[in-house]
Design a protein around this motif. Structure first.
Motif, PDB file in Angstrom:
ATOM      1  N   ARG A 166      39.940  37.858  47.255  1.00 52.48           N
ATOM      2  CA  ARG A 166      39.124  38.973  46.762  1.00 52.48           C
ATOM      3  C   ARG A 166      37.665  38.730  47.163  1.00 52.48           C
ATOM      4  O   ARG A 166      36.968  37.933  46.538  1.00 52.48           O
ATOM      5  CB  ARG A 166      39.294  39.108  45.250  1.00 52.48           C
ATOM      6  N   ASP A 200      37.734  35.483  35.790  1.00 48.62           N
ATOM      7  CA  ASP A 200      39.059  36.039  36.053  1.00 48.62           C
ATOM      8  C   ASP A 200      40.095  34.913  35.910  1.00 48.62           C
ATOM      9  O   ASP A 200      39.809  33.764  36.255  1.00 48.62           O
ATOM     10  CB  ASP A 200      39.081  36.603  37.482  1.00 48.62           C
ATOM     11  N   ASP A 202      42.469  34.057  37.682  1.00 47.84           N
ATOM     12  CA  ASP A 202      42.778  33.428  38.970  1.00 47.84           C
ATOM     13  C   ASP A 202      41.521  33.081  39.769  1.00 47.84           C
ATOM     14  O   ASP A 202      41.562  32.990  41.003  1.00 47.84           O
ATOM     15  CB  ASP A 202      43.681  34.354  39.797  1.00 47.84           C
ATOM     16  N   VAL A 203      40.395  32.893  39.087  1.00 46.40           N
ATOM     17  CA  VAL A 203      39.134  32.588  39.759  1.00 46.40           C
ATOM     18  C   VAL A 203      39.281  31.349  40.658  1.00 46.40           C
ATOM     19  O   VAL A 203      40.057  30.436  40.356  1.00 46.40           O
ATOM     20  CB  VAL A 203      38.012  32.365  38.710  1.00 46.40           C
ATOM     21  N   ALA A 223      40.902  29.864  35.460  1.00 45.23           N
ATOM     22  CA  ALA A 223      39.721  29.984  34.599  1.00 45.23           C
ATOM     23  C   ALA A 223      39.422  28.697  33.833  1.00 45.23           C
ATOM     24  O   ALA A 223      38.267  28.266  33.747  1.00 45.23           O
ATOM     25  CB  ALA A 223      39.905  31.156  33.637  1.00 45.23           C
ATOM     26  N   ARG A 268      34.244  41.052  40.184  1.00 48.09           N
ATOM     27  CA  ARG A 268      35.086  42.250  40.325  1.00 48.09           C
ATOM     28  C   ARG A 268      35.659  42.613  38.964  1.00 48.09           C
ATOM     29  O   ARG A 268      36.155  41.735  38.244  1.00 48.09           O
ATOM     30  CB  ARG A 268      36.233  42.002  41.307  1.00 48.09           C
ATOM     31  N   LYS A 271      34.489  40.583  35.951  1.00 45.48           N
ATOM     32  CA  LYS A 271      34.838  39.162  35.825  1.00 45.48           C
ATOM     33  C   LYS A 271      34.490  38.435  37.129  1.00 45.48           C
ATOM     34  O   LYS A 271      34.524  39.035  38.214  1.00 45.48           O
ATOM     35  CB  LYS A 271      36.341  38.986  35.555  1.00 45.48           C
ATOM     36  N   VAL A 273      35.486  36.370  40.107  1.00 49.87           N
ATOM     37  CA  VAL A 273      36.750  36.055  40.781  1.00 49.87           C
ATOM     38  C   VAL A 273      36.585  34.918  41.787  1.00 49.87           C
ATOM     39  O   VAL A 273      37.567  34.300  42.196  1.00 49.87           O
ATOM     40  CB  VAL A 273      37.350  37.299  41.484  1.00 49.87           C
TER      41      VAL A 273
END
Length: 294
Positions: A166, A200, A202-203, A223, A268, A271, A273
């Protein structure tokens, strides 16, 4: 006006676009400027009387030069400690320099450049020229010494890789800043739950050379893991200054008066990411951070 002066004027008309192509190819302003200068040298020595599209001709030259520079860089690089970080474009938190805006048109986020660094040189060239500058595959094919269909496949592979991460931030810069400020405040206060709240699930954090305290990893996902690493950093005694990094909300940190890292945040949906940390000490010293002093 003699021929050389006329040619120099024509070249200047294309310089901004050529520099933008080279920066996306190389992820380095200094190397991009070298590639553009090489294009000028080749133009000044070439017979261009039969060139109908000078902009296209120059774009091809810059692309070839950049491709050779990328291949040379890969061949001489030792096994890197973590991902190779592109060179960030740093601006004050309250606005982007007009010259930088031209370079960063089309949302060339730092996160996107980090992903481009993971591509093979020919994939990167095909993606940059086609997807970012609308160069047809018929013109890309001879540069990478493949058929147009093979060039199309190179760009397609690159596109899948880019889309798997992302890299496109929210458009609202004020909202980005709010989220990043909340993250920095939570790190400063040692508030684990507040950190997790702005991240996020899945950061990803990607850190370049030199950025990693003892016991920490160069790429961290999730996270809770990222919040834990942020608390590790918060104990280093860093001074943090808000900045724009490639046009998105970020920060520049210093330690004992010396630059420690340039941190780009991708926000995004409100949050964080991705956080990309540029902290190679030698390369940090080469960055012009005086813009933050004004």
């Amino acid at each position: 006006m003699d021929d050389q002066e006329w040619l120099a004027e024509r070249f200047e008309e294309h310089r901004t676009r050529l520099r933008a192509v080279a920066y996306r190819m190389l992820g380095s302003l200094s190397e991009a400027d070298d590639a553009v200068q090489e294009a000028w040298l080749r133009l000044s020595r070439a017979d261009t009387s039969d060139v109908e599209n000078l902009g296209g001709w120059l774009t091809t030259v810059v692309a070839r030069v950049s491709l050779n520079m990328l291949r040379s860089r890969q061949s001489r690089r030792e096994e890197p400690l973590g991902p190779h970080m592109p060179e960030p474009i740093v601006d004050r938190g309250d606005g982007t320099d007009p010259e930088h805006e031209a370079l960063l048109a089309d949302s060339v986020s730092f996160a996107l450049l980090v992903v481009l660094e993971t591509l093979a040189p020919a994939e990167r060239l095909a993606f940059v020229l086609h997807d970012m500058f609308a160069v047809p595959f018929d013109e890309i094919a001879p540069i990478v010494e493949r058929s147009p269909e093979a060039a199309r496949q190179l760009a397609s592979r690159a596109r899948r890789r880019v889309q798997s991460e992302r890299t496109l931030p929210d458009a609202d810069l004020d909202r980005q800043r709010e989220v990043v400020d909340a993250f920095l405040a939570a790190a400063r206060d040692g508030d684990f739950d507040a950190l997790v709240a702005v991240l996020d699930p899945d950061v990803v954090v990607r850190a370049g050379l030199g950025a990693v305290p003892a016991g920490a990893s160069r790429e961290v996902r999730g996270a809770e893991a990222v919040a834990g690493q942020a608390l590790t950093y918060s104990r280093l005694g860093l001074l943090t200054q808000p900045a724009l990094i490639n046009g998105v909300a970020g920060a520049v940190t210093t330690r004992d008066g010396q630059p420690f890292s340039v941190d780009a945040f991708t926000v995004r949906g409100g949050k964080i990411v991705a956080i990309d940390i540029f902290a190679d000490p030698a390369r940090l010293r080469q960055l012009d951070l005086t813009v933050l002093d004004h």
